[in-house]
Each structure stands twice: as C-alpha cells, then as structure tokens.
Write a protein that holds these residues in place. Structure first.
Motif: not given
Ligand SMILES: [Zn+2]
Length: 301
Positions: A65, A90, A130, A196, A198, A216, A271
């Motif tokens: 991010h 993303f 995600h 977060h 995800a 997000i 992530d």
């Molecule tokens: Zn994320």
C-alpha cells in the motif's frame, strides 16, 4: 559405403544430435517475469516452474500500500516480458512506475474475473483489493497467470497448464481444510481483530467477521473515535482473537490488547509473505499458518 563407414557416420550424427539438443535445452532463455508483490511472485513461480525467472517488486514482510517504486524497479521492468499485478487498486504506485520505464511487455491483472467486494470507507465507495485471501480467488489468479505465460511463451504452454493444474489441486485441498477448521468454531465466536481491512475476502468466503481499526489501506490513519468504538465492541462481544500483521505497524493492536485485556494471538500474514525459512514463505504456507493461529484463537483456546 562400407558397414564400418556407415556406422561411424551414424555415430557421429547421433553425437551431433545429442550435443545440439542438450545445448538447445541449455540455451533456451527463461521467460523474464516481474510480479508486483511477494504473494503473487510465489504464485507465478509455481505456475512458471523452471521456465520462468520471477523478480518481485515489493518483497517479503513489506507493505505494498505504501511502497515507493525505486529506480531498480523501472530497470527490472524494462527487461521483462510479462508484468503480473494484483489490480483492484492495490498497487497505487503502478502507473507512475510504468510511465517511468520503457516497458513493452504484457501486463496481466491476476485478479481478473474475481467477484469484487465493494465497501464504504469515509463516505466513499471503494473496492477491496485483497482478493487472494479467498483460496477460491487464488484459483482464478493461477488461471490468469497460466493464460498470461501461455501468451508470451506458447511453446511452453502445456508445461504451464500442467503446473497450474497441480498447484490448483493443492489450493483446492487447502480450501476444504480451511472450511473444515472454521466450521469447528462456534458461529458466534468467529470474530477476529487485525490491523487493517485485509481479510474481507477471507471473511466472506469462510464465514468469519474481521474487524480492524485501519481501513482497506494501511495508509489510512485510525481515528481515536474508531479505536474507542472497536475496544467497546471487543469487550461487549467477548472477542478473543487479536492479531498483528506481518507487514503492518503492530503498535495499535498492542494498545488495543492492553486496553481490552485480550492477549495477542500472534502474527498473521496479510499482504506479504514471510522471508524464506519463516512460516509464511509461500501462498500455501501463509494460509496454513494463518488458519493454524486463527481457529484456536477464535474458539478462545
Ligand atoms: Zn492491505
């Protein structure tokens, strides 16, 4: 022609053929691929096998991010034949990177075909990127990766399809396992707090409610009011599963843990993959690790 002479010519041409074929195998250049982040890089490696050399832009335990592209990324991209991205917003830095290079290859959006989750955040409707957190979507990623590789290297397509099929069998088996582990947790207890948002696709696919102080993207700051609301909800609903993420700042979760008295259940992979040798070095391993921590923490055991 004498028998001996023809035998000698036969042997010589056999040797020549052997040399030619071995040097041809040795000289076949690998497909040069770049993947935007570590989870996707691993999936491309699995589908490409020995025939593809994968470079990953955002590496292990790193946050896509908030990534800032480096000059070396533009260089890697200028030499590549195929660029795999997640899409769905993303990689916010992707257009800047592509514009700063002479990339002439094929871009493949791995999430193509995914049923996207839309959600409201700060009054705006946004798409949750995600998608890999649902193994069913992982199967779509694998198909899109194989299609992309077949486009740039049609001769090797049967190998890519074979690798993709074997990999998909593994992913499907794990999907069944995750569903079984979660169905053993009482429905009212299927609640998890992470840093977060995800795990929306995970939650929707496997029937778990994920709550997070941040939105997000890890770029968004959690407001004091949001954190206070979340703490009240954890206490009210008796949530027992609290987790930090491998690529996010753990401090907010640590603070929530202190204020609620809920013990942090460990670190899950959101992530990014882990470094090699840690427990989430591949897409399959990260999922296995996550479910092995999430299921008992939700049950409160
Ligand atoms: Zn994320």
């Amino acid at each position: 022609m004498s028998y001996l002479k023809s035998l000698l010519i036969g042997s010589a041409s056999l040797i020549a053929c052997t040399l030619l074929s071995s040097s041809a195998t040795w000289a076949t250049p690998k497909v040069r691929a770049v993947a935007s982040f570590s989870i996707l890089g691993d999936m491309v490696s699995r589908v490409g096998g020995d025939l593809v050399e994968v470079t990953t832009i955002v590496g292990a335990n790193a946050d896509t991010h908030v990534y800032e592209p480096k000059p070396a990324d533009a260089v890697a991209l200028s030499h590549t034949q195929i660029f795999f991205v997640n899409g769905l917003g993303f990689e916010g830095w992707m257009d800047r990177l592509v514009q700063s290079t002479v990339f002439k290859g094929t871009t493949v959006t791995a999430s193509t075909g995914v049923k996207t989750r839309r959600m409201e955040e700060d009054g705006q409707e946004i798409t949750d990127p995600h998608a890999w957190q649902n193994l069913g979507n992982g199967l779509l990623y694998v198909k899109n990766i194989a299609d992309g590789l077949c486009r740039v290297e049609p001769e090797a397509c049967p190998t890519f399809r074979k690798n993709a099929a074997a990999y998909s069998t593994e992913i499907s088996a794990l999907d069944t396992e995750v569903k079984e582990r979660i169905s053993a947790v009482p429905e009212a207890k299927r609640k998890v707090i992470t840093t977060h948002d995800a795990f929306g696709y995970f939650g929707a696919a496997y029937g778990v409610t994920f709550l997070a102080p941040e939105g997000i993207s890890t770029e968004s700051e959690a407001s004091a009011a949001d954190v206070a609301k979340l703490i009240a909800q954890i206490k009210r609903e008796g949530v027992t599963a609290l987790f930090v993420e491998n690529m996010s700042d753990p401090r907010l979760i640590e603070q929530i843990g202190k204020e609620t008295g809920v013990k942090i259940g460990g670190e899950i992979y959101a992530d990014a993959l882990s470094e090699k040798g840690q427990r989430g070095a591949t897409y399959i391993e990260m999922f296995k690790h996550n479910i092995s921590l999430l299921a008992p923490a939700m049950s409160g055991s």
